[in-house]
Design an enzyme around this catalytic site. Structure first.
Site, PDB file in Angstrom:
ATOM      1  N   TYR A  57       0.855  -1.186   0.000  1.00 39.47           N
ATOM      2  CA  TYR A  57       0.000   0.000   0.000  1.00 39.47           C
ATOM      3  C   TYR A  57       0.893   1.239   0.000  1.00 39.47           C
ATOM      4  O   TYR A  57       1.214   1.805   1.046  1.00 39.47           O
ATOM      5  CB  TYR A  57      -0.906   0.034   1.233  1.00 39.47           C
ATOM      6  CG  TYR A  57      -2.039  -0.955   1.260  1.00 39.47           C
ATOM      7  CD1 TYR A  57      -2.356  -1.746   0.168  1.00 39.47           C
ATOM      8  CD2 TYR A  57      -2.818  -1.093   2.404  1.00 39.47           C
ATOM      9  CE1 TYR A  57      -3.404  -2.649   0.217  1.00 39.47           C
ATOM     10  CE2 TYR A  57      -3.876  -1.993   2.457  1.00 39.47           C
ATOM     11  CZ  TYR A  57      -4.160  -2.774   1.368  1.00 39.47           C
ATOM     12  OH  TYR A  57      -5.207  -3.665   1.427  1.00 39.47           O
ATOM     13  N   PHE A 207     -13.357  -3.380   0.253  1.00 34.86           N
ATOM     14  CA  PHE A 207     -14.324  -2.617  -0.547  1.00 34.86           C
ATOM     15  C   PHE A 207     -15.713  -2.587   0.114  1.00 34.86           C
ATOM     16  O   PHE A 207     -16.722  -2.865  -0.542  1.00 34.86           O
ATOM     17  CB  PHE A 207     -14.431  -3.176  -1.966  1.00 34.86           C
ATOM     18  CG  PHE A 207     -13.215  -2.981  -2.815  1.00 34.86           C
ATOM     19  CD1 PHE A 207     -12.187  -2.135  -2.433  1.00 34.86           C
ATOM     20  CD2 PHE A 207     -13.088  -3.652  -4.027  1.00 34.86           C
ATOM     21  CE1 PHE A 207     -11.061  -1.957  -3.225  1.00 34.86           C
ATOM     22  CE2 PHE A 207     -11.966  -3.475  -4.839  1.00 34.86           C
ATOM     23  CZ  PHE A 207     -10.962  -2.632  -4.428  1.00 34.86           C
ATOM     24  N   PRO A 208     -15.806  -2.248   1.398  1.00 32.01           N
ATOM     25  CA  PRO A 208     -17.115  -2.208   2.051  1.00 32.01           C
ATOM     26  C   PRO A 208     -18.026  -1.110   1.515  1.00 32.01           C
ATOM     27  O   PRO A 208     -19.236  -1.156   1.753  1.00 32.01           O
ATOM     28  CB  PRO A 208     -16.763  -1.952   3.523  1.00 32.01           C
ATOM     29  CG  PRO A 208     -15.467  -1.205   3.469  1.00 32.01           C
ATOM     30  CD  PRO A 208     -14.727  -1.826   2.311  1.00 32.01           C
ATOM     31  N   LEU A 209     -17.438  -0.146   0.775  1.00 26.81           N
ATOM     32  CA  LEU A 209     -18.235   0.937   0.181  1.00 26.81           C
ATOM     33  C   LEU A 209     -18.334   0.790  -1.336  1.00 26.81           C
ATOM     34  O   LEU A 209     -18.594   1.757  -2.046  1.00 26.81           O
ATOM     35  CB  LEU A 209     -17.633   2.294   0.551  1.00 26.81           C
ATOM     36  CG  LEU A 209     -17.638   2.615   2.048  1.00 26.81           C
ATOM     37  CD1 LEU A 209     -16.929   3.928   2.329  1.00 26.81           C
ATOM     38  CD2 LEU A 209     -19.060   2.660   2.586  1.00 26.81           C
ATOM     39  N   GLY A 210     -18.119  -0.407  -1.833  1.00 24.17           N
ATOM     40  CA  GLY A 210     -18.282  -0.657  -3.258  1.00 24.17           C
ATOM     41  C   GLY A 210     -16.988  -0.735  -4.036  1.00 24.17           C
ATOM     42  O   GLY A 210     -16.935  -1.321  -5.096  1.00 24.17           O
ATOM     43  N   GLY A 211     -15.938  -0.111  -3.536  1.00 23.48           N
ATOM     44  CA  GLY A 211     -14.626  -0.225  -4.147  1.00 23.48           C
ATOM     45  C   GLY A 211     -14.297   0.817  -5.189  1.00 23.48           C
ATOM     46  O   GLY A 211     -13.230   1.419  -5.167  1.00 23.48           O
ATOM     47  N   PHE A 212     -15.192   1.062  -6.128  1.00 24.21           N
ATOM     48  CA  PHE A 212     -14.902   1.984  -7.220  1.00 24.21           C
ATOM     49  C   PHE A 212     -15.982   3.049  -7.312  1.00 24.21           C
ATOM     50  O   PHE A 212     -16.520   3.359  -8.371  1.00 24.21           O
ATOM     51  CB  PHE A 212     -14.786   1.207  -8.538  1.00 24.21           C
ATOM     52  CG  PHE A 212     -13.723   0.151  -8.499  1.00 24.21           C
ATOM     53  CD1 PHE A 212     -12.389   0.486  -8.661  1.00 24.21           C
ATOM     54  CD2 PHE A 212     -14.051  -1.178  -8.264  1.00 24.21           C
ATOM     55  CE1 PHE A 212     -11.398  -0.482  -8.607  1.00 24.21           C
ATOM     56  CE2 PHE A 212     -13.074  -2.155  -8.209  1.00 24.21           C
ATOM     57  CZ  PHE A 212     -11.734  -1.806  -8.385  1.00 24.21           C
TER      58      PHE A 212
END
Length: 279
Positions: A57, A207-212
């Protein structure tokens, strides 16, 4: 000052953490090493005692591991990292997988960058973003299990795995956490989440918020309107309400988004909200 947390705690092996944590993958969005350190420290001030990171990261001048080290966190903050992907010096993102014999070098790299003599939790991360491929992970997971026996690693997890791969890993050494792709609008891993809950294994979505980008889902907007909350807060609170085994680690490099995300820990959704979101 910490966020009012209505969702309680969970034990990662022998380590107890709040269910709302922080993911370091997007720390580069802070724009500078100093900004990244500020975001990490603020996350802890707001109640995050579980931070998820990886040596791969990094972007530009910002390294997640180095920011976490520079933040000077206490031993009460659990730091989880992951190994397995290969990212070369000129790669923008991981492009392959490390062999079992190469994992020790990555564990030692994380130890150096984080400035620790052991790692609280290490995931074996497999594959890319497509469905788990089902290949055996035994040899690579066994390499991490040996490092756990040596004391370099305290707890083990697996990431981006199928039910069969989780079972294979658990046959080698205890697994305290699974990190797979999951959000409230895309519950393709619901069966594995159920297994984790029954077996006392944490389930930690990436990606708990959708990722993209946030999903354009009318149900999310409706629930957000009911509670005068944001869509991101609803997505995170819904995950925490879905299962006691589920831990959230939303990531950001923005202090404003951090405050928003951590605020989801105090958003209590009702049964009617959850029924609508899962319809």
């Amino acid at each position: 000052m910490t966020t009012n947390d209505v969702y309680g705690e969970w034990k990662l092996g022998d380590l107890r953490v709040r269910r709302m944590g922080f993911g370091a993958m997007r720390l580069f969005g802070a724009g500078s090493p100093e900004g990244a350190v500020e975001v990490v420290r603020r996350a802890v001030e707001l109640g995050a005692d579980h931070i998820d990171t990886a040596a791969f990261y990094h972007q530009g001048t910002v390294s997640a591991n180095e920011a976490i080290r520079a933040a000077g966190l206490g031993e009460d903050v659990v730091v989880a990292t992951k190994v397995g992907p290969y990212r070369g010096p000129r790669d923008a993102f991981p492009t392959g997988e490390l062999a079992a014999g190469d994992l020790r070098g990555e564990v030692e790299r994380n130890l150096r960058e984080l400035g620790r003599d052991h790692l609280d939790l290490v995931y074996l991360r497999t594959g890319g973003l497509e469905e788990p491929d089902g290949r055996s992970i035994g040899e690579r997971f066994a390499a991490l299990a040996r490092m756990r026996e040596e004391g370099l690693i305290r707890n083990l997890g697996v990431s981006h795995v199928s039910a069969a791969q989780l079972a294979e890993a658990r046959g080698i050494a205890p697994v305290v956490a699974v990190q797979n792709r999951f959000d409230i609008t895309m519950e393709r891993d619901a069966a594995l989440l159920g297994t984790c809950e029954r077996e006392g294994v944490a389930y930690v979505p990436f990606f708990p918020l959708g990722g993209f980008g946030l999903p354009g889902d009318a149900r999310l907007r409706e629930v957000a309107g009911r509670h005068r909350a944001t869509v991101a807060q609803v997505m995170l609170a819904a995950l925490l309400a879905l299962s006691p085994a589920l831990l959230a680690i939303p990531g950001t490099g923005s202090l404003a988004h951090l405050e928003e995300n951590m605020g989801a820990a105090s958003l209590r959704l009702g049964a009617d909200d959850l029924a609508l979101l899962r319809r």
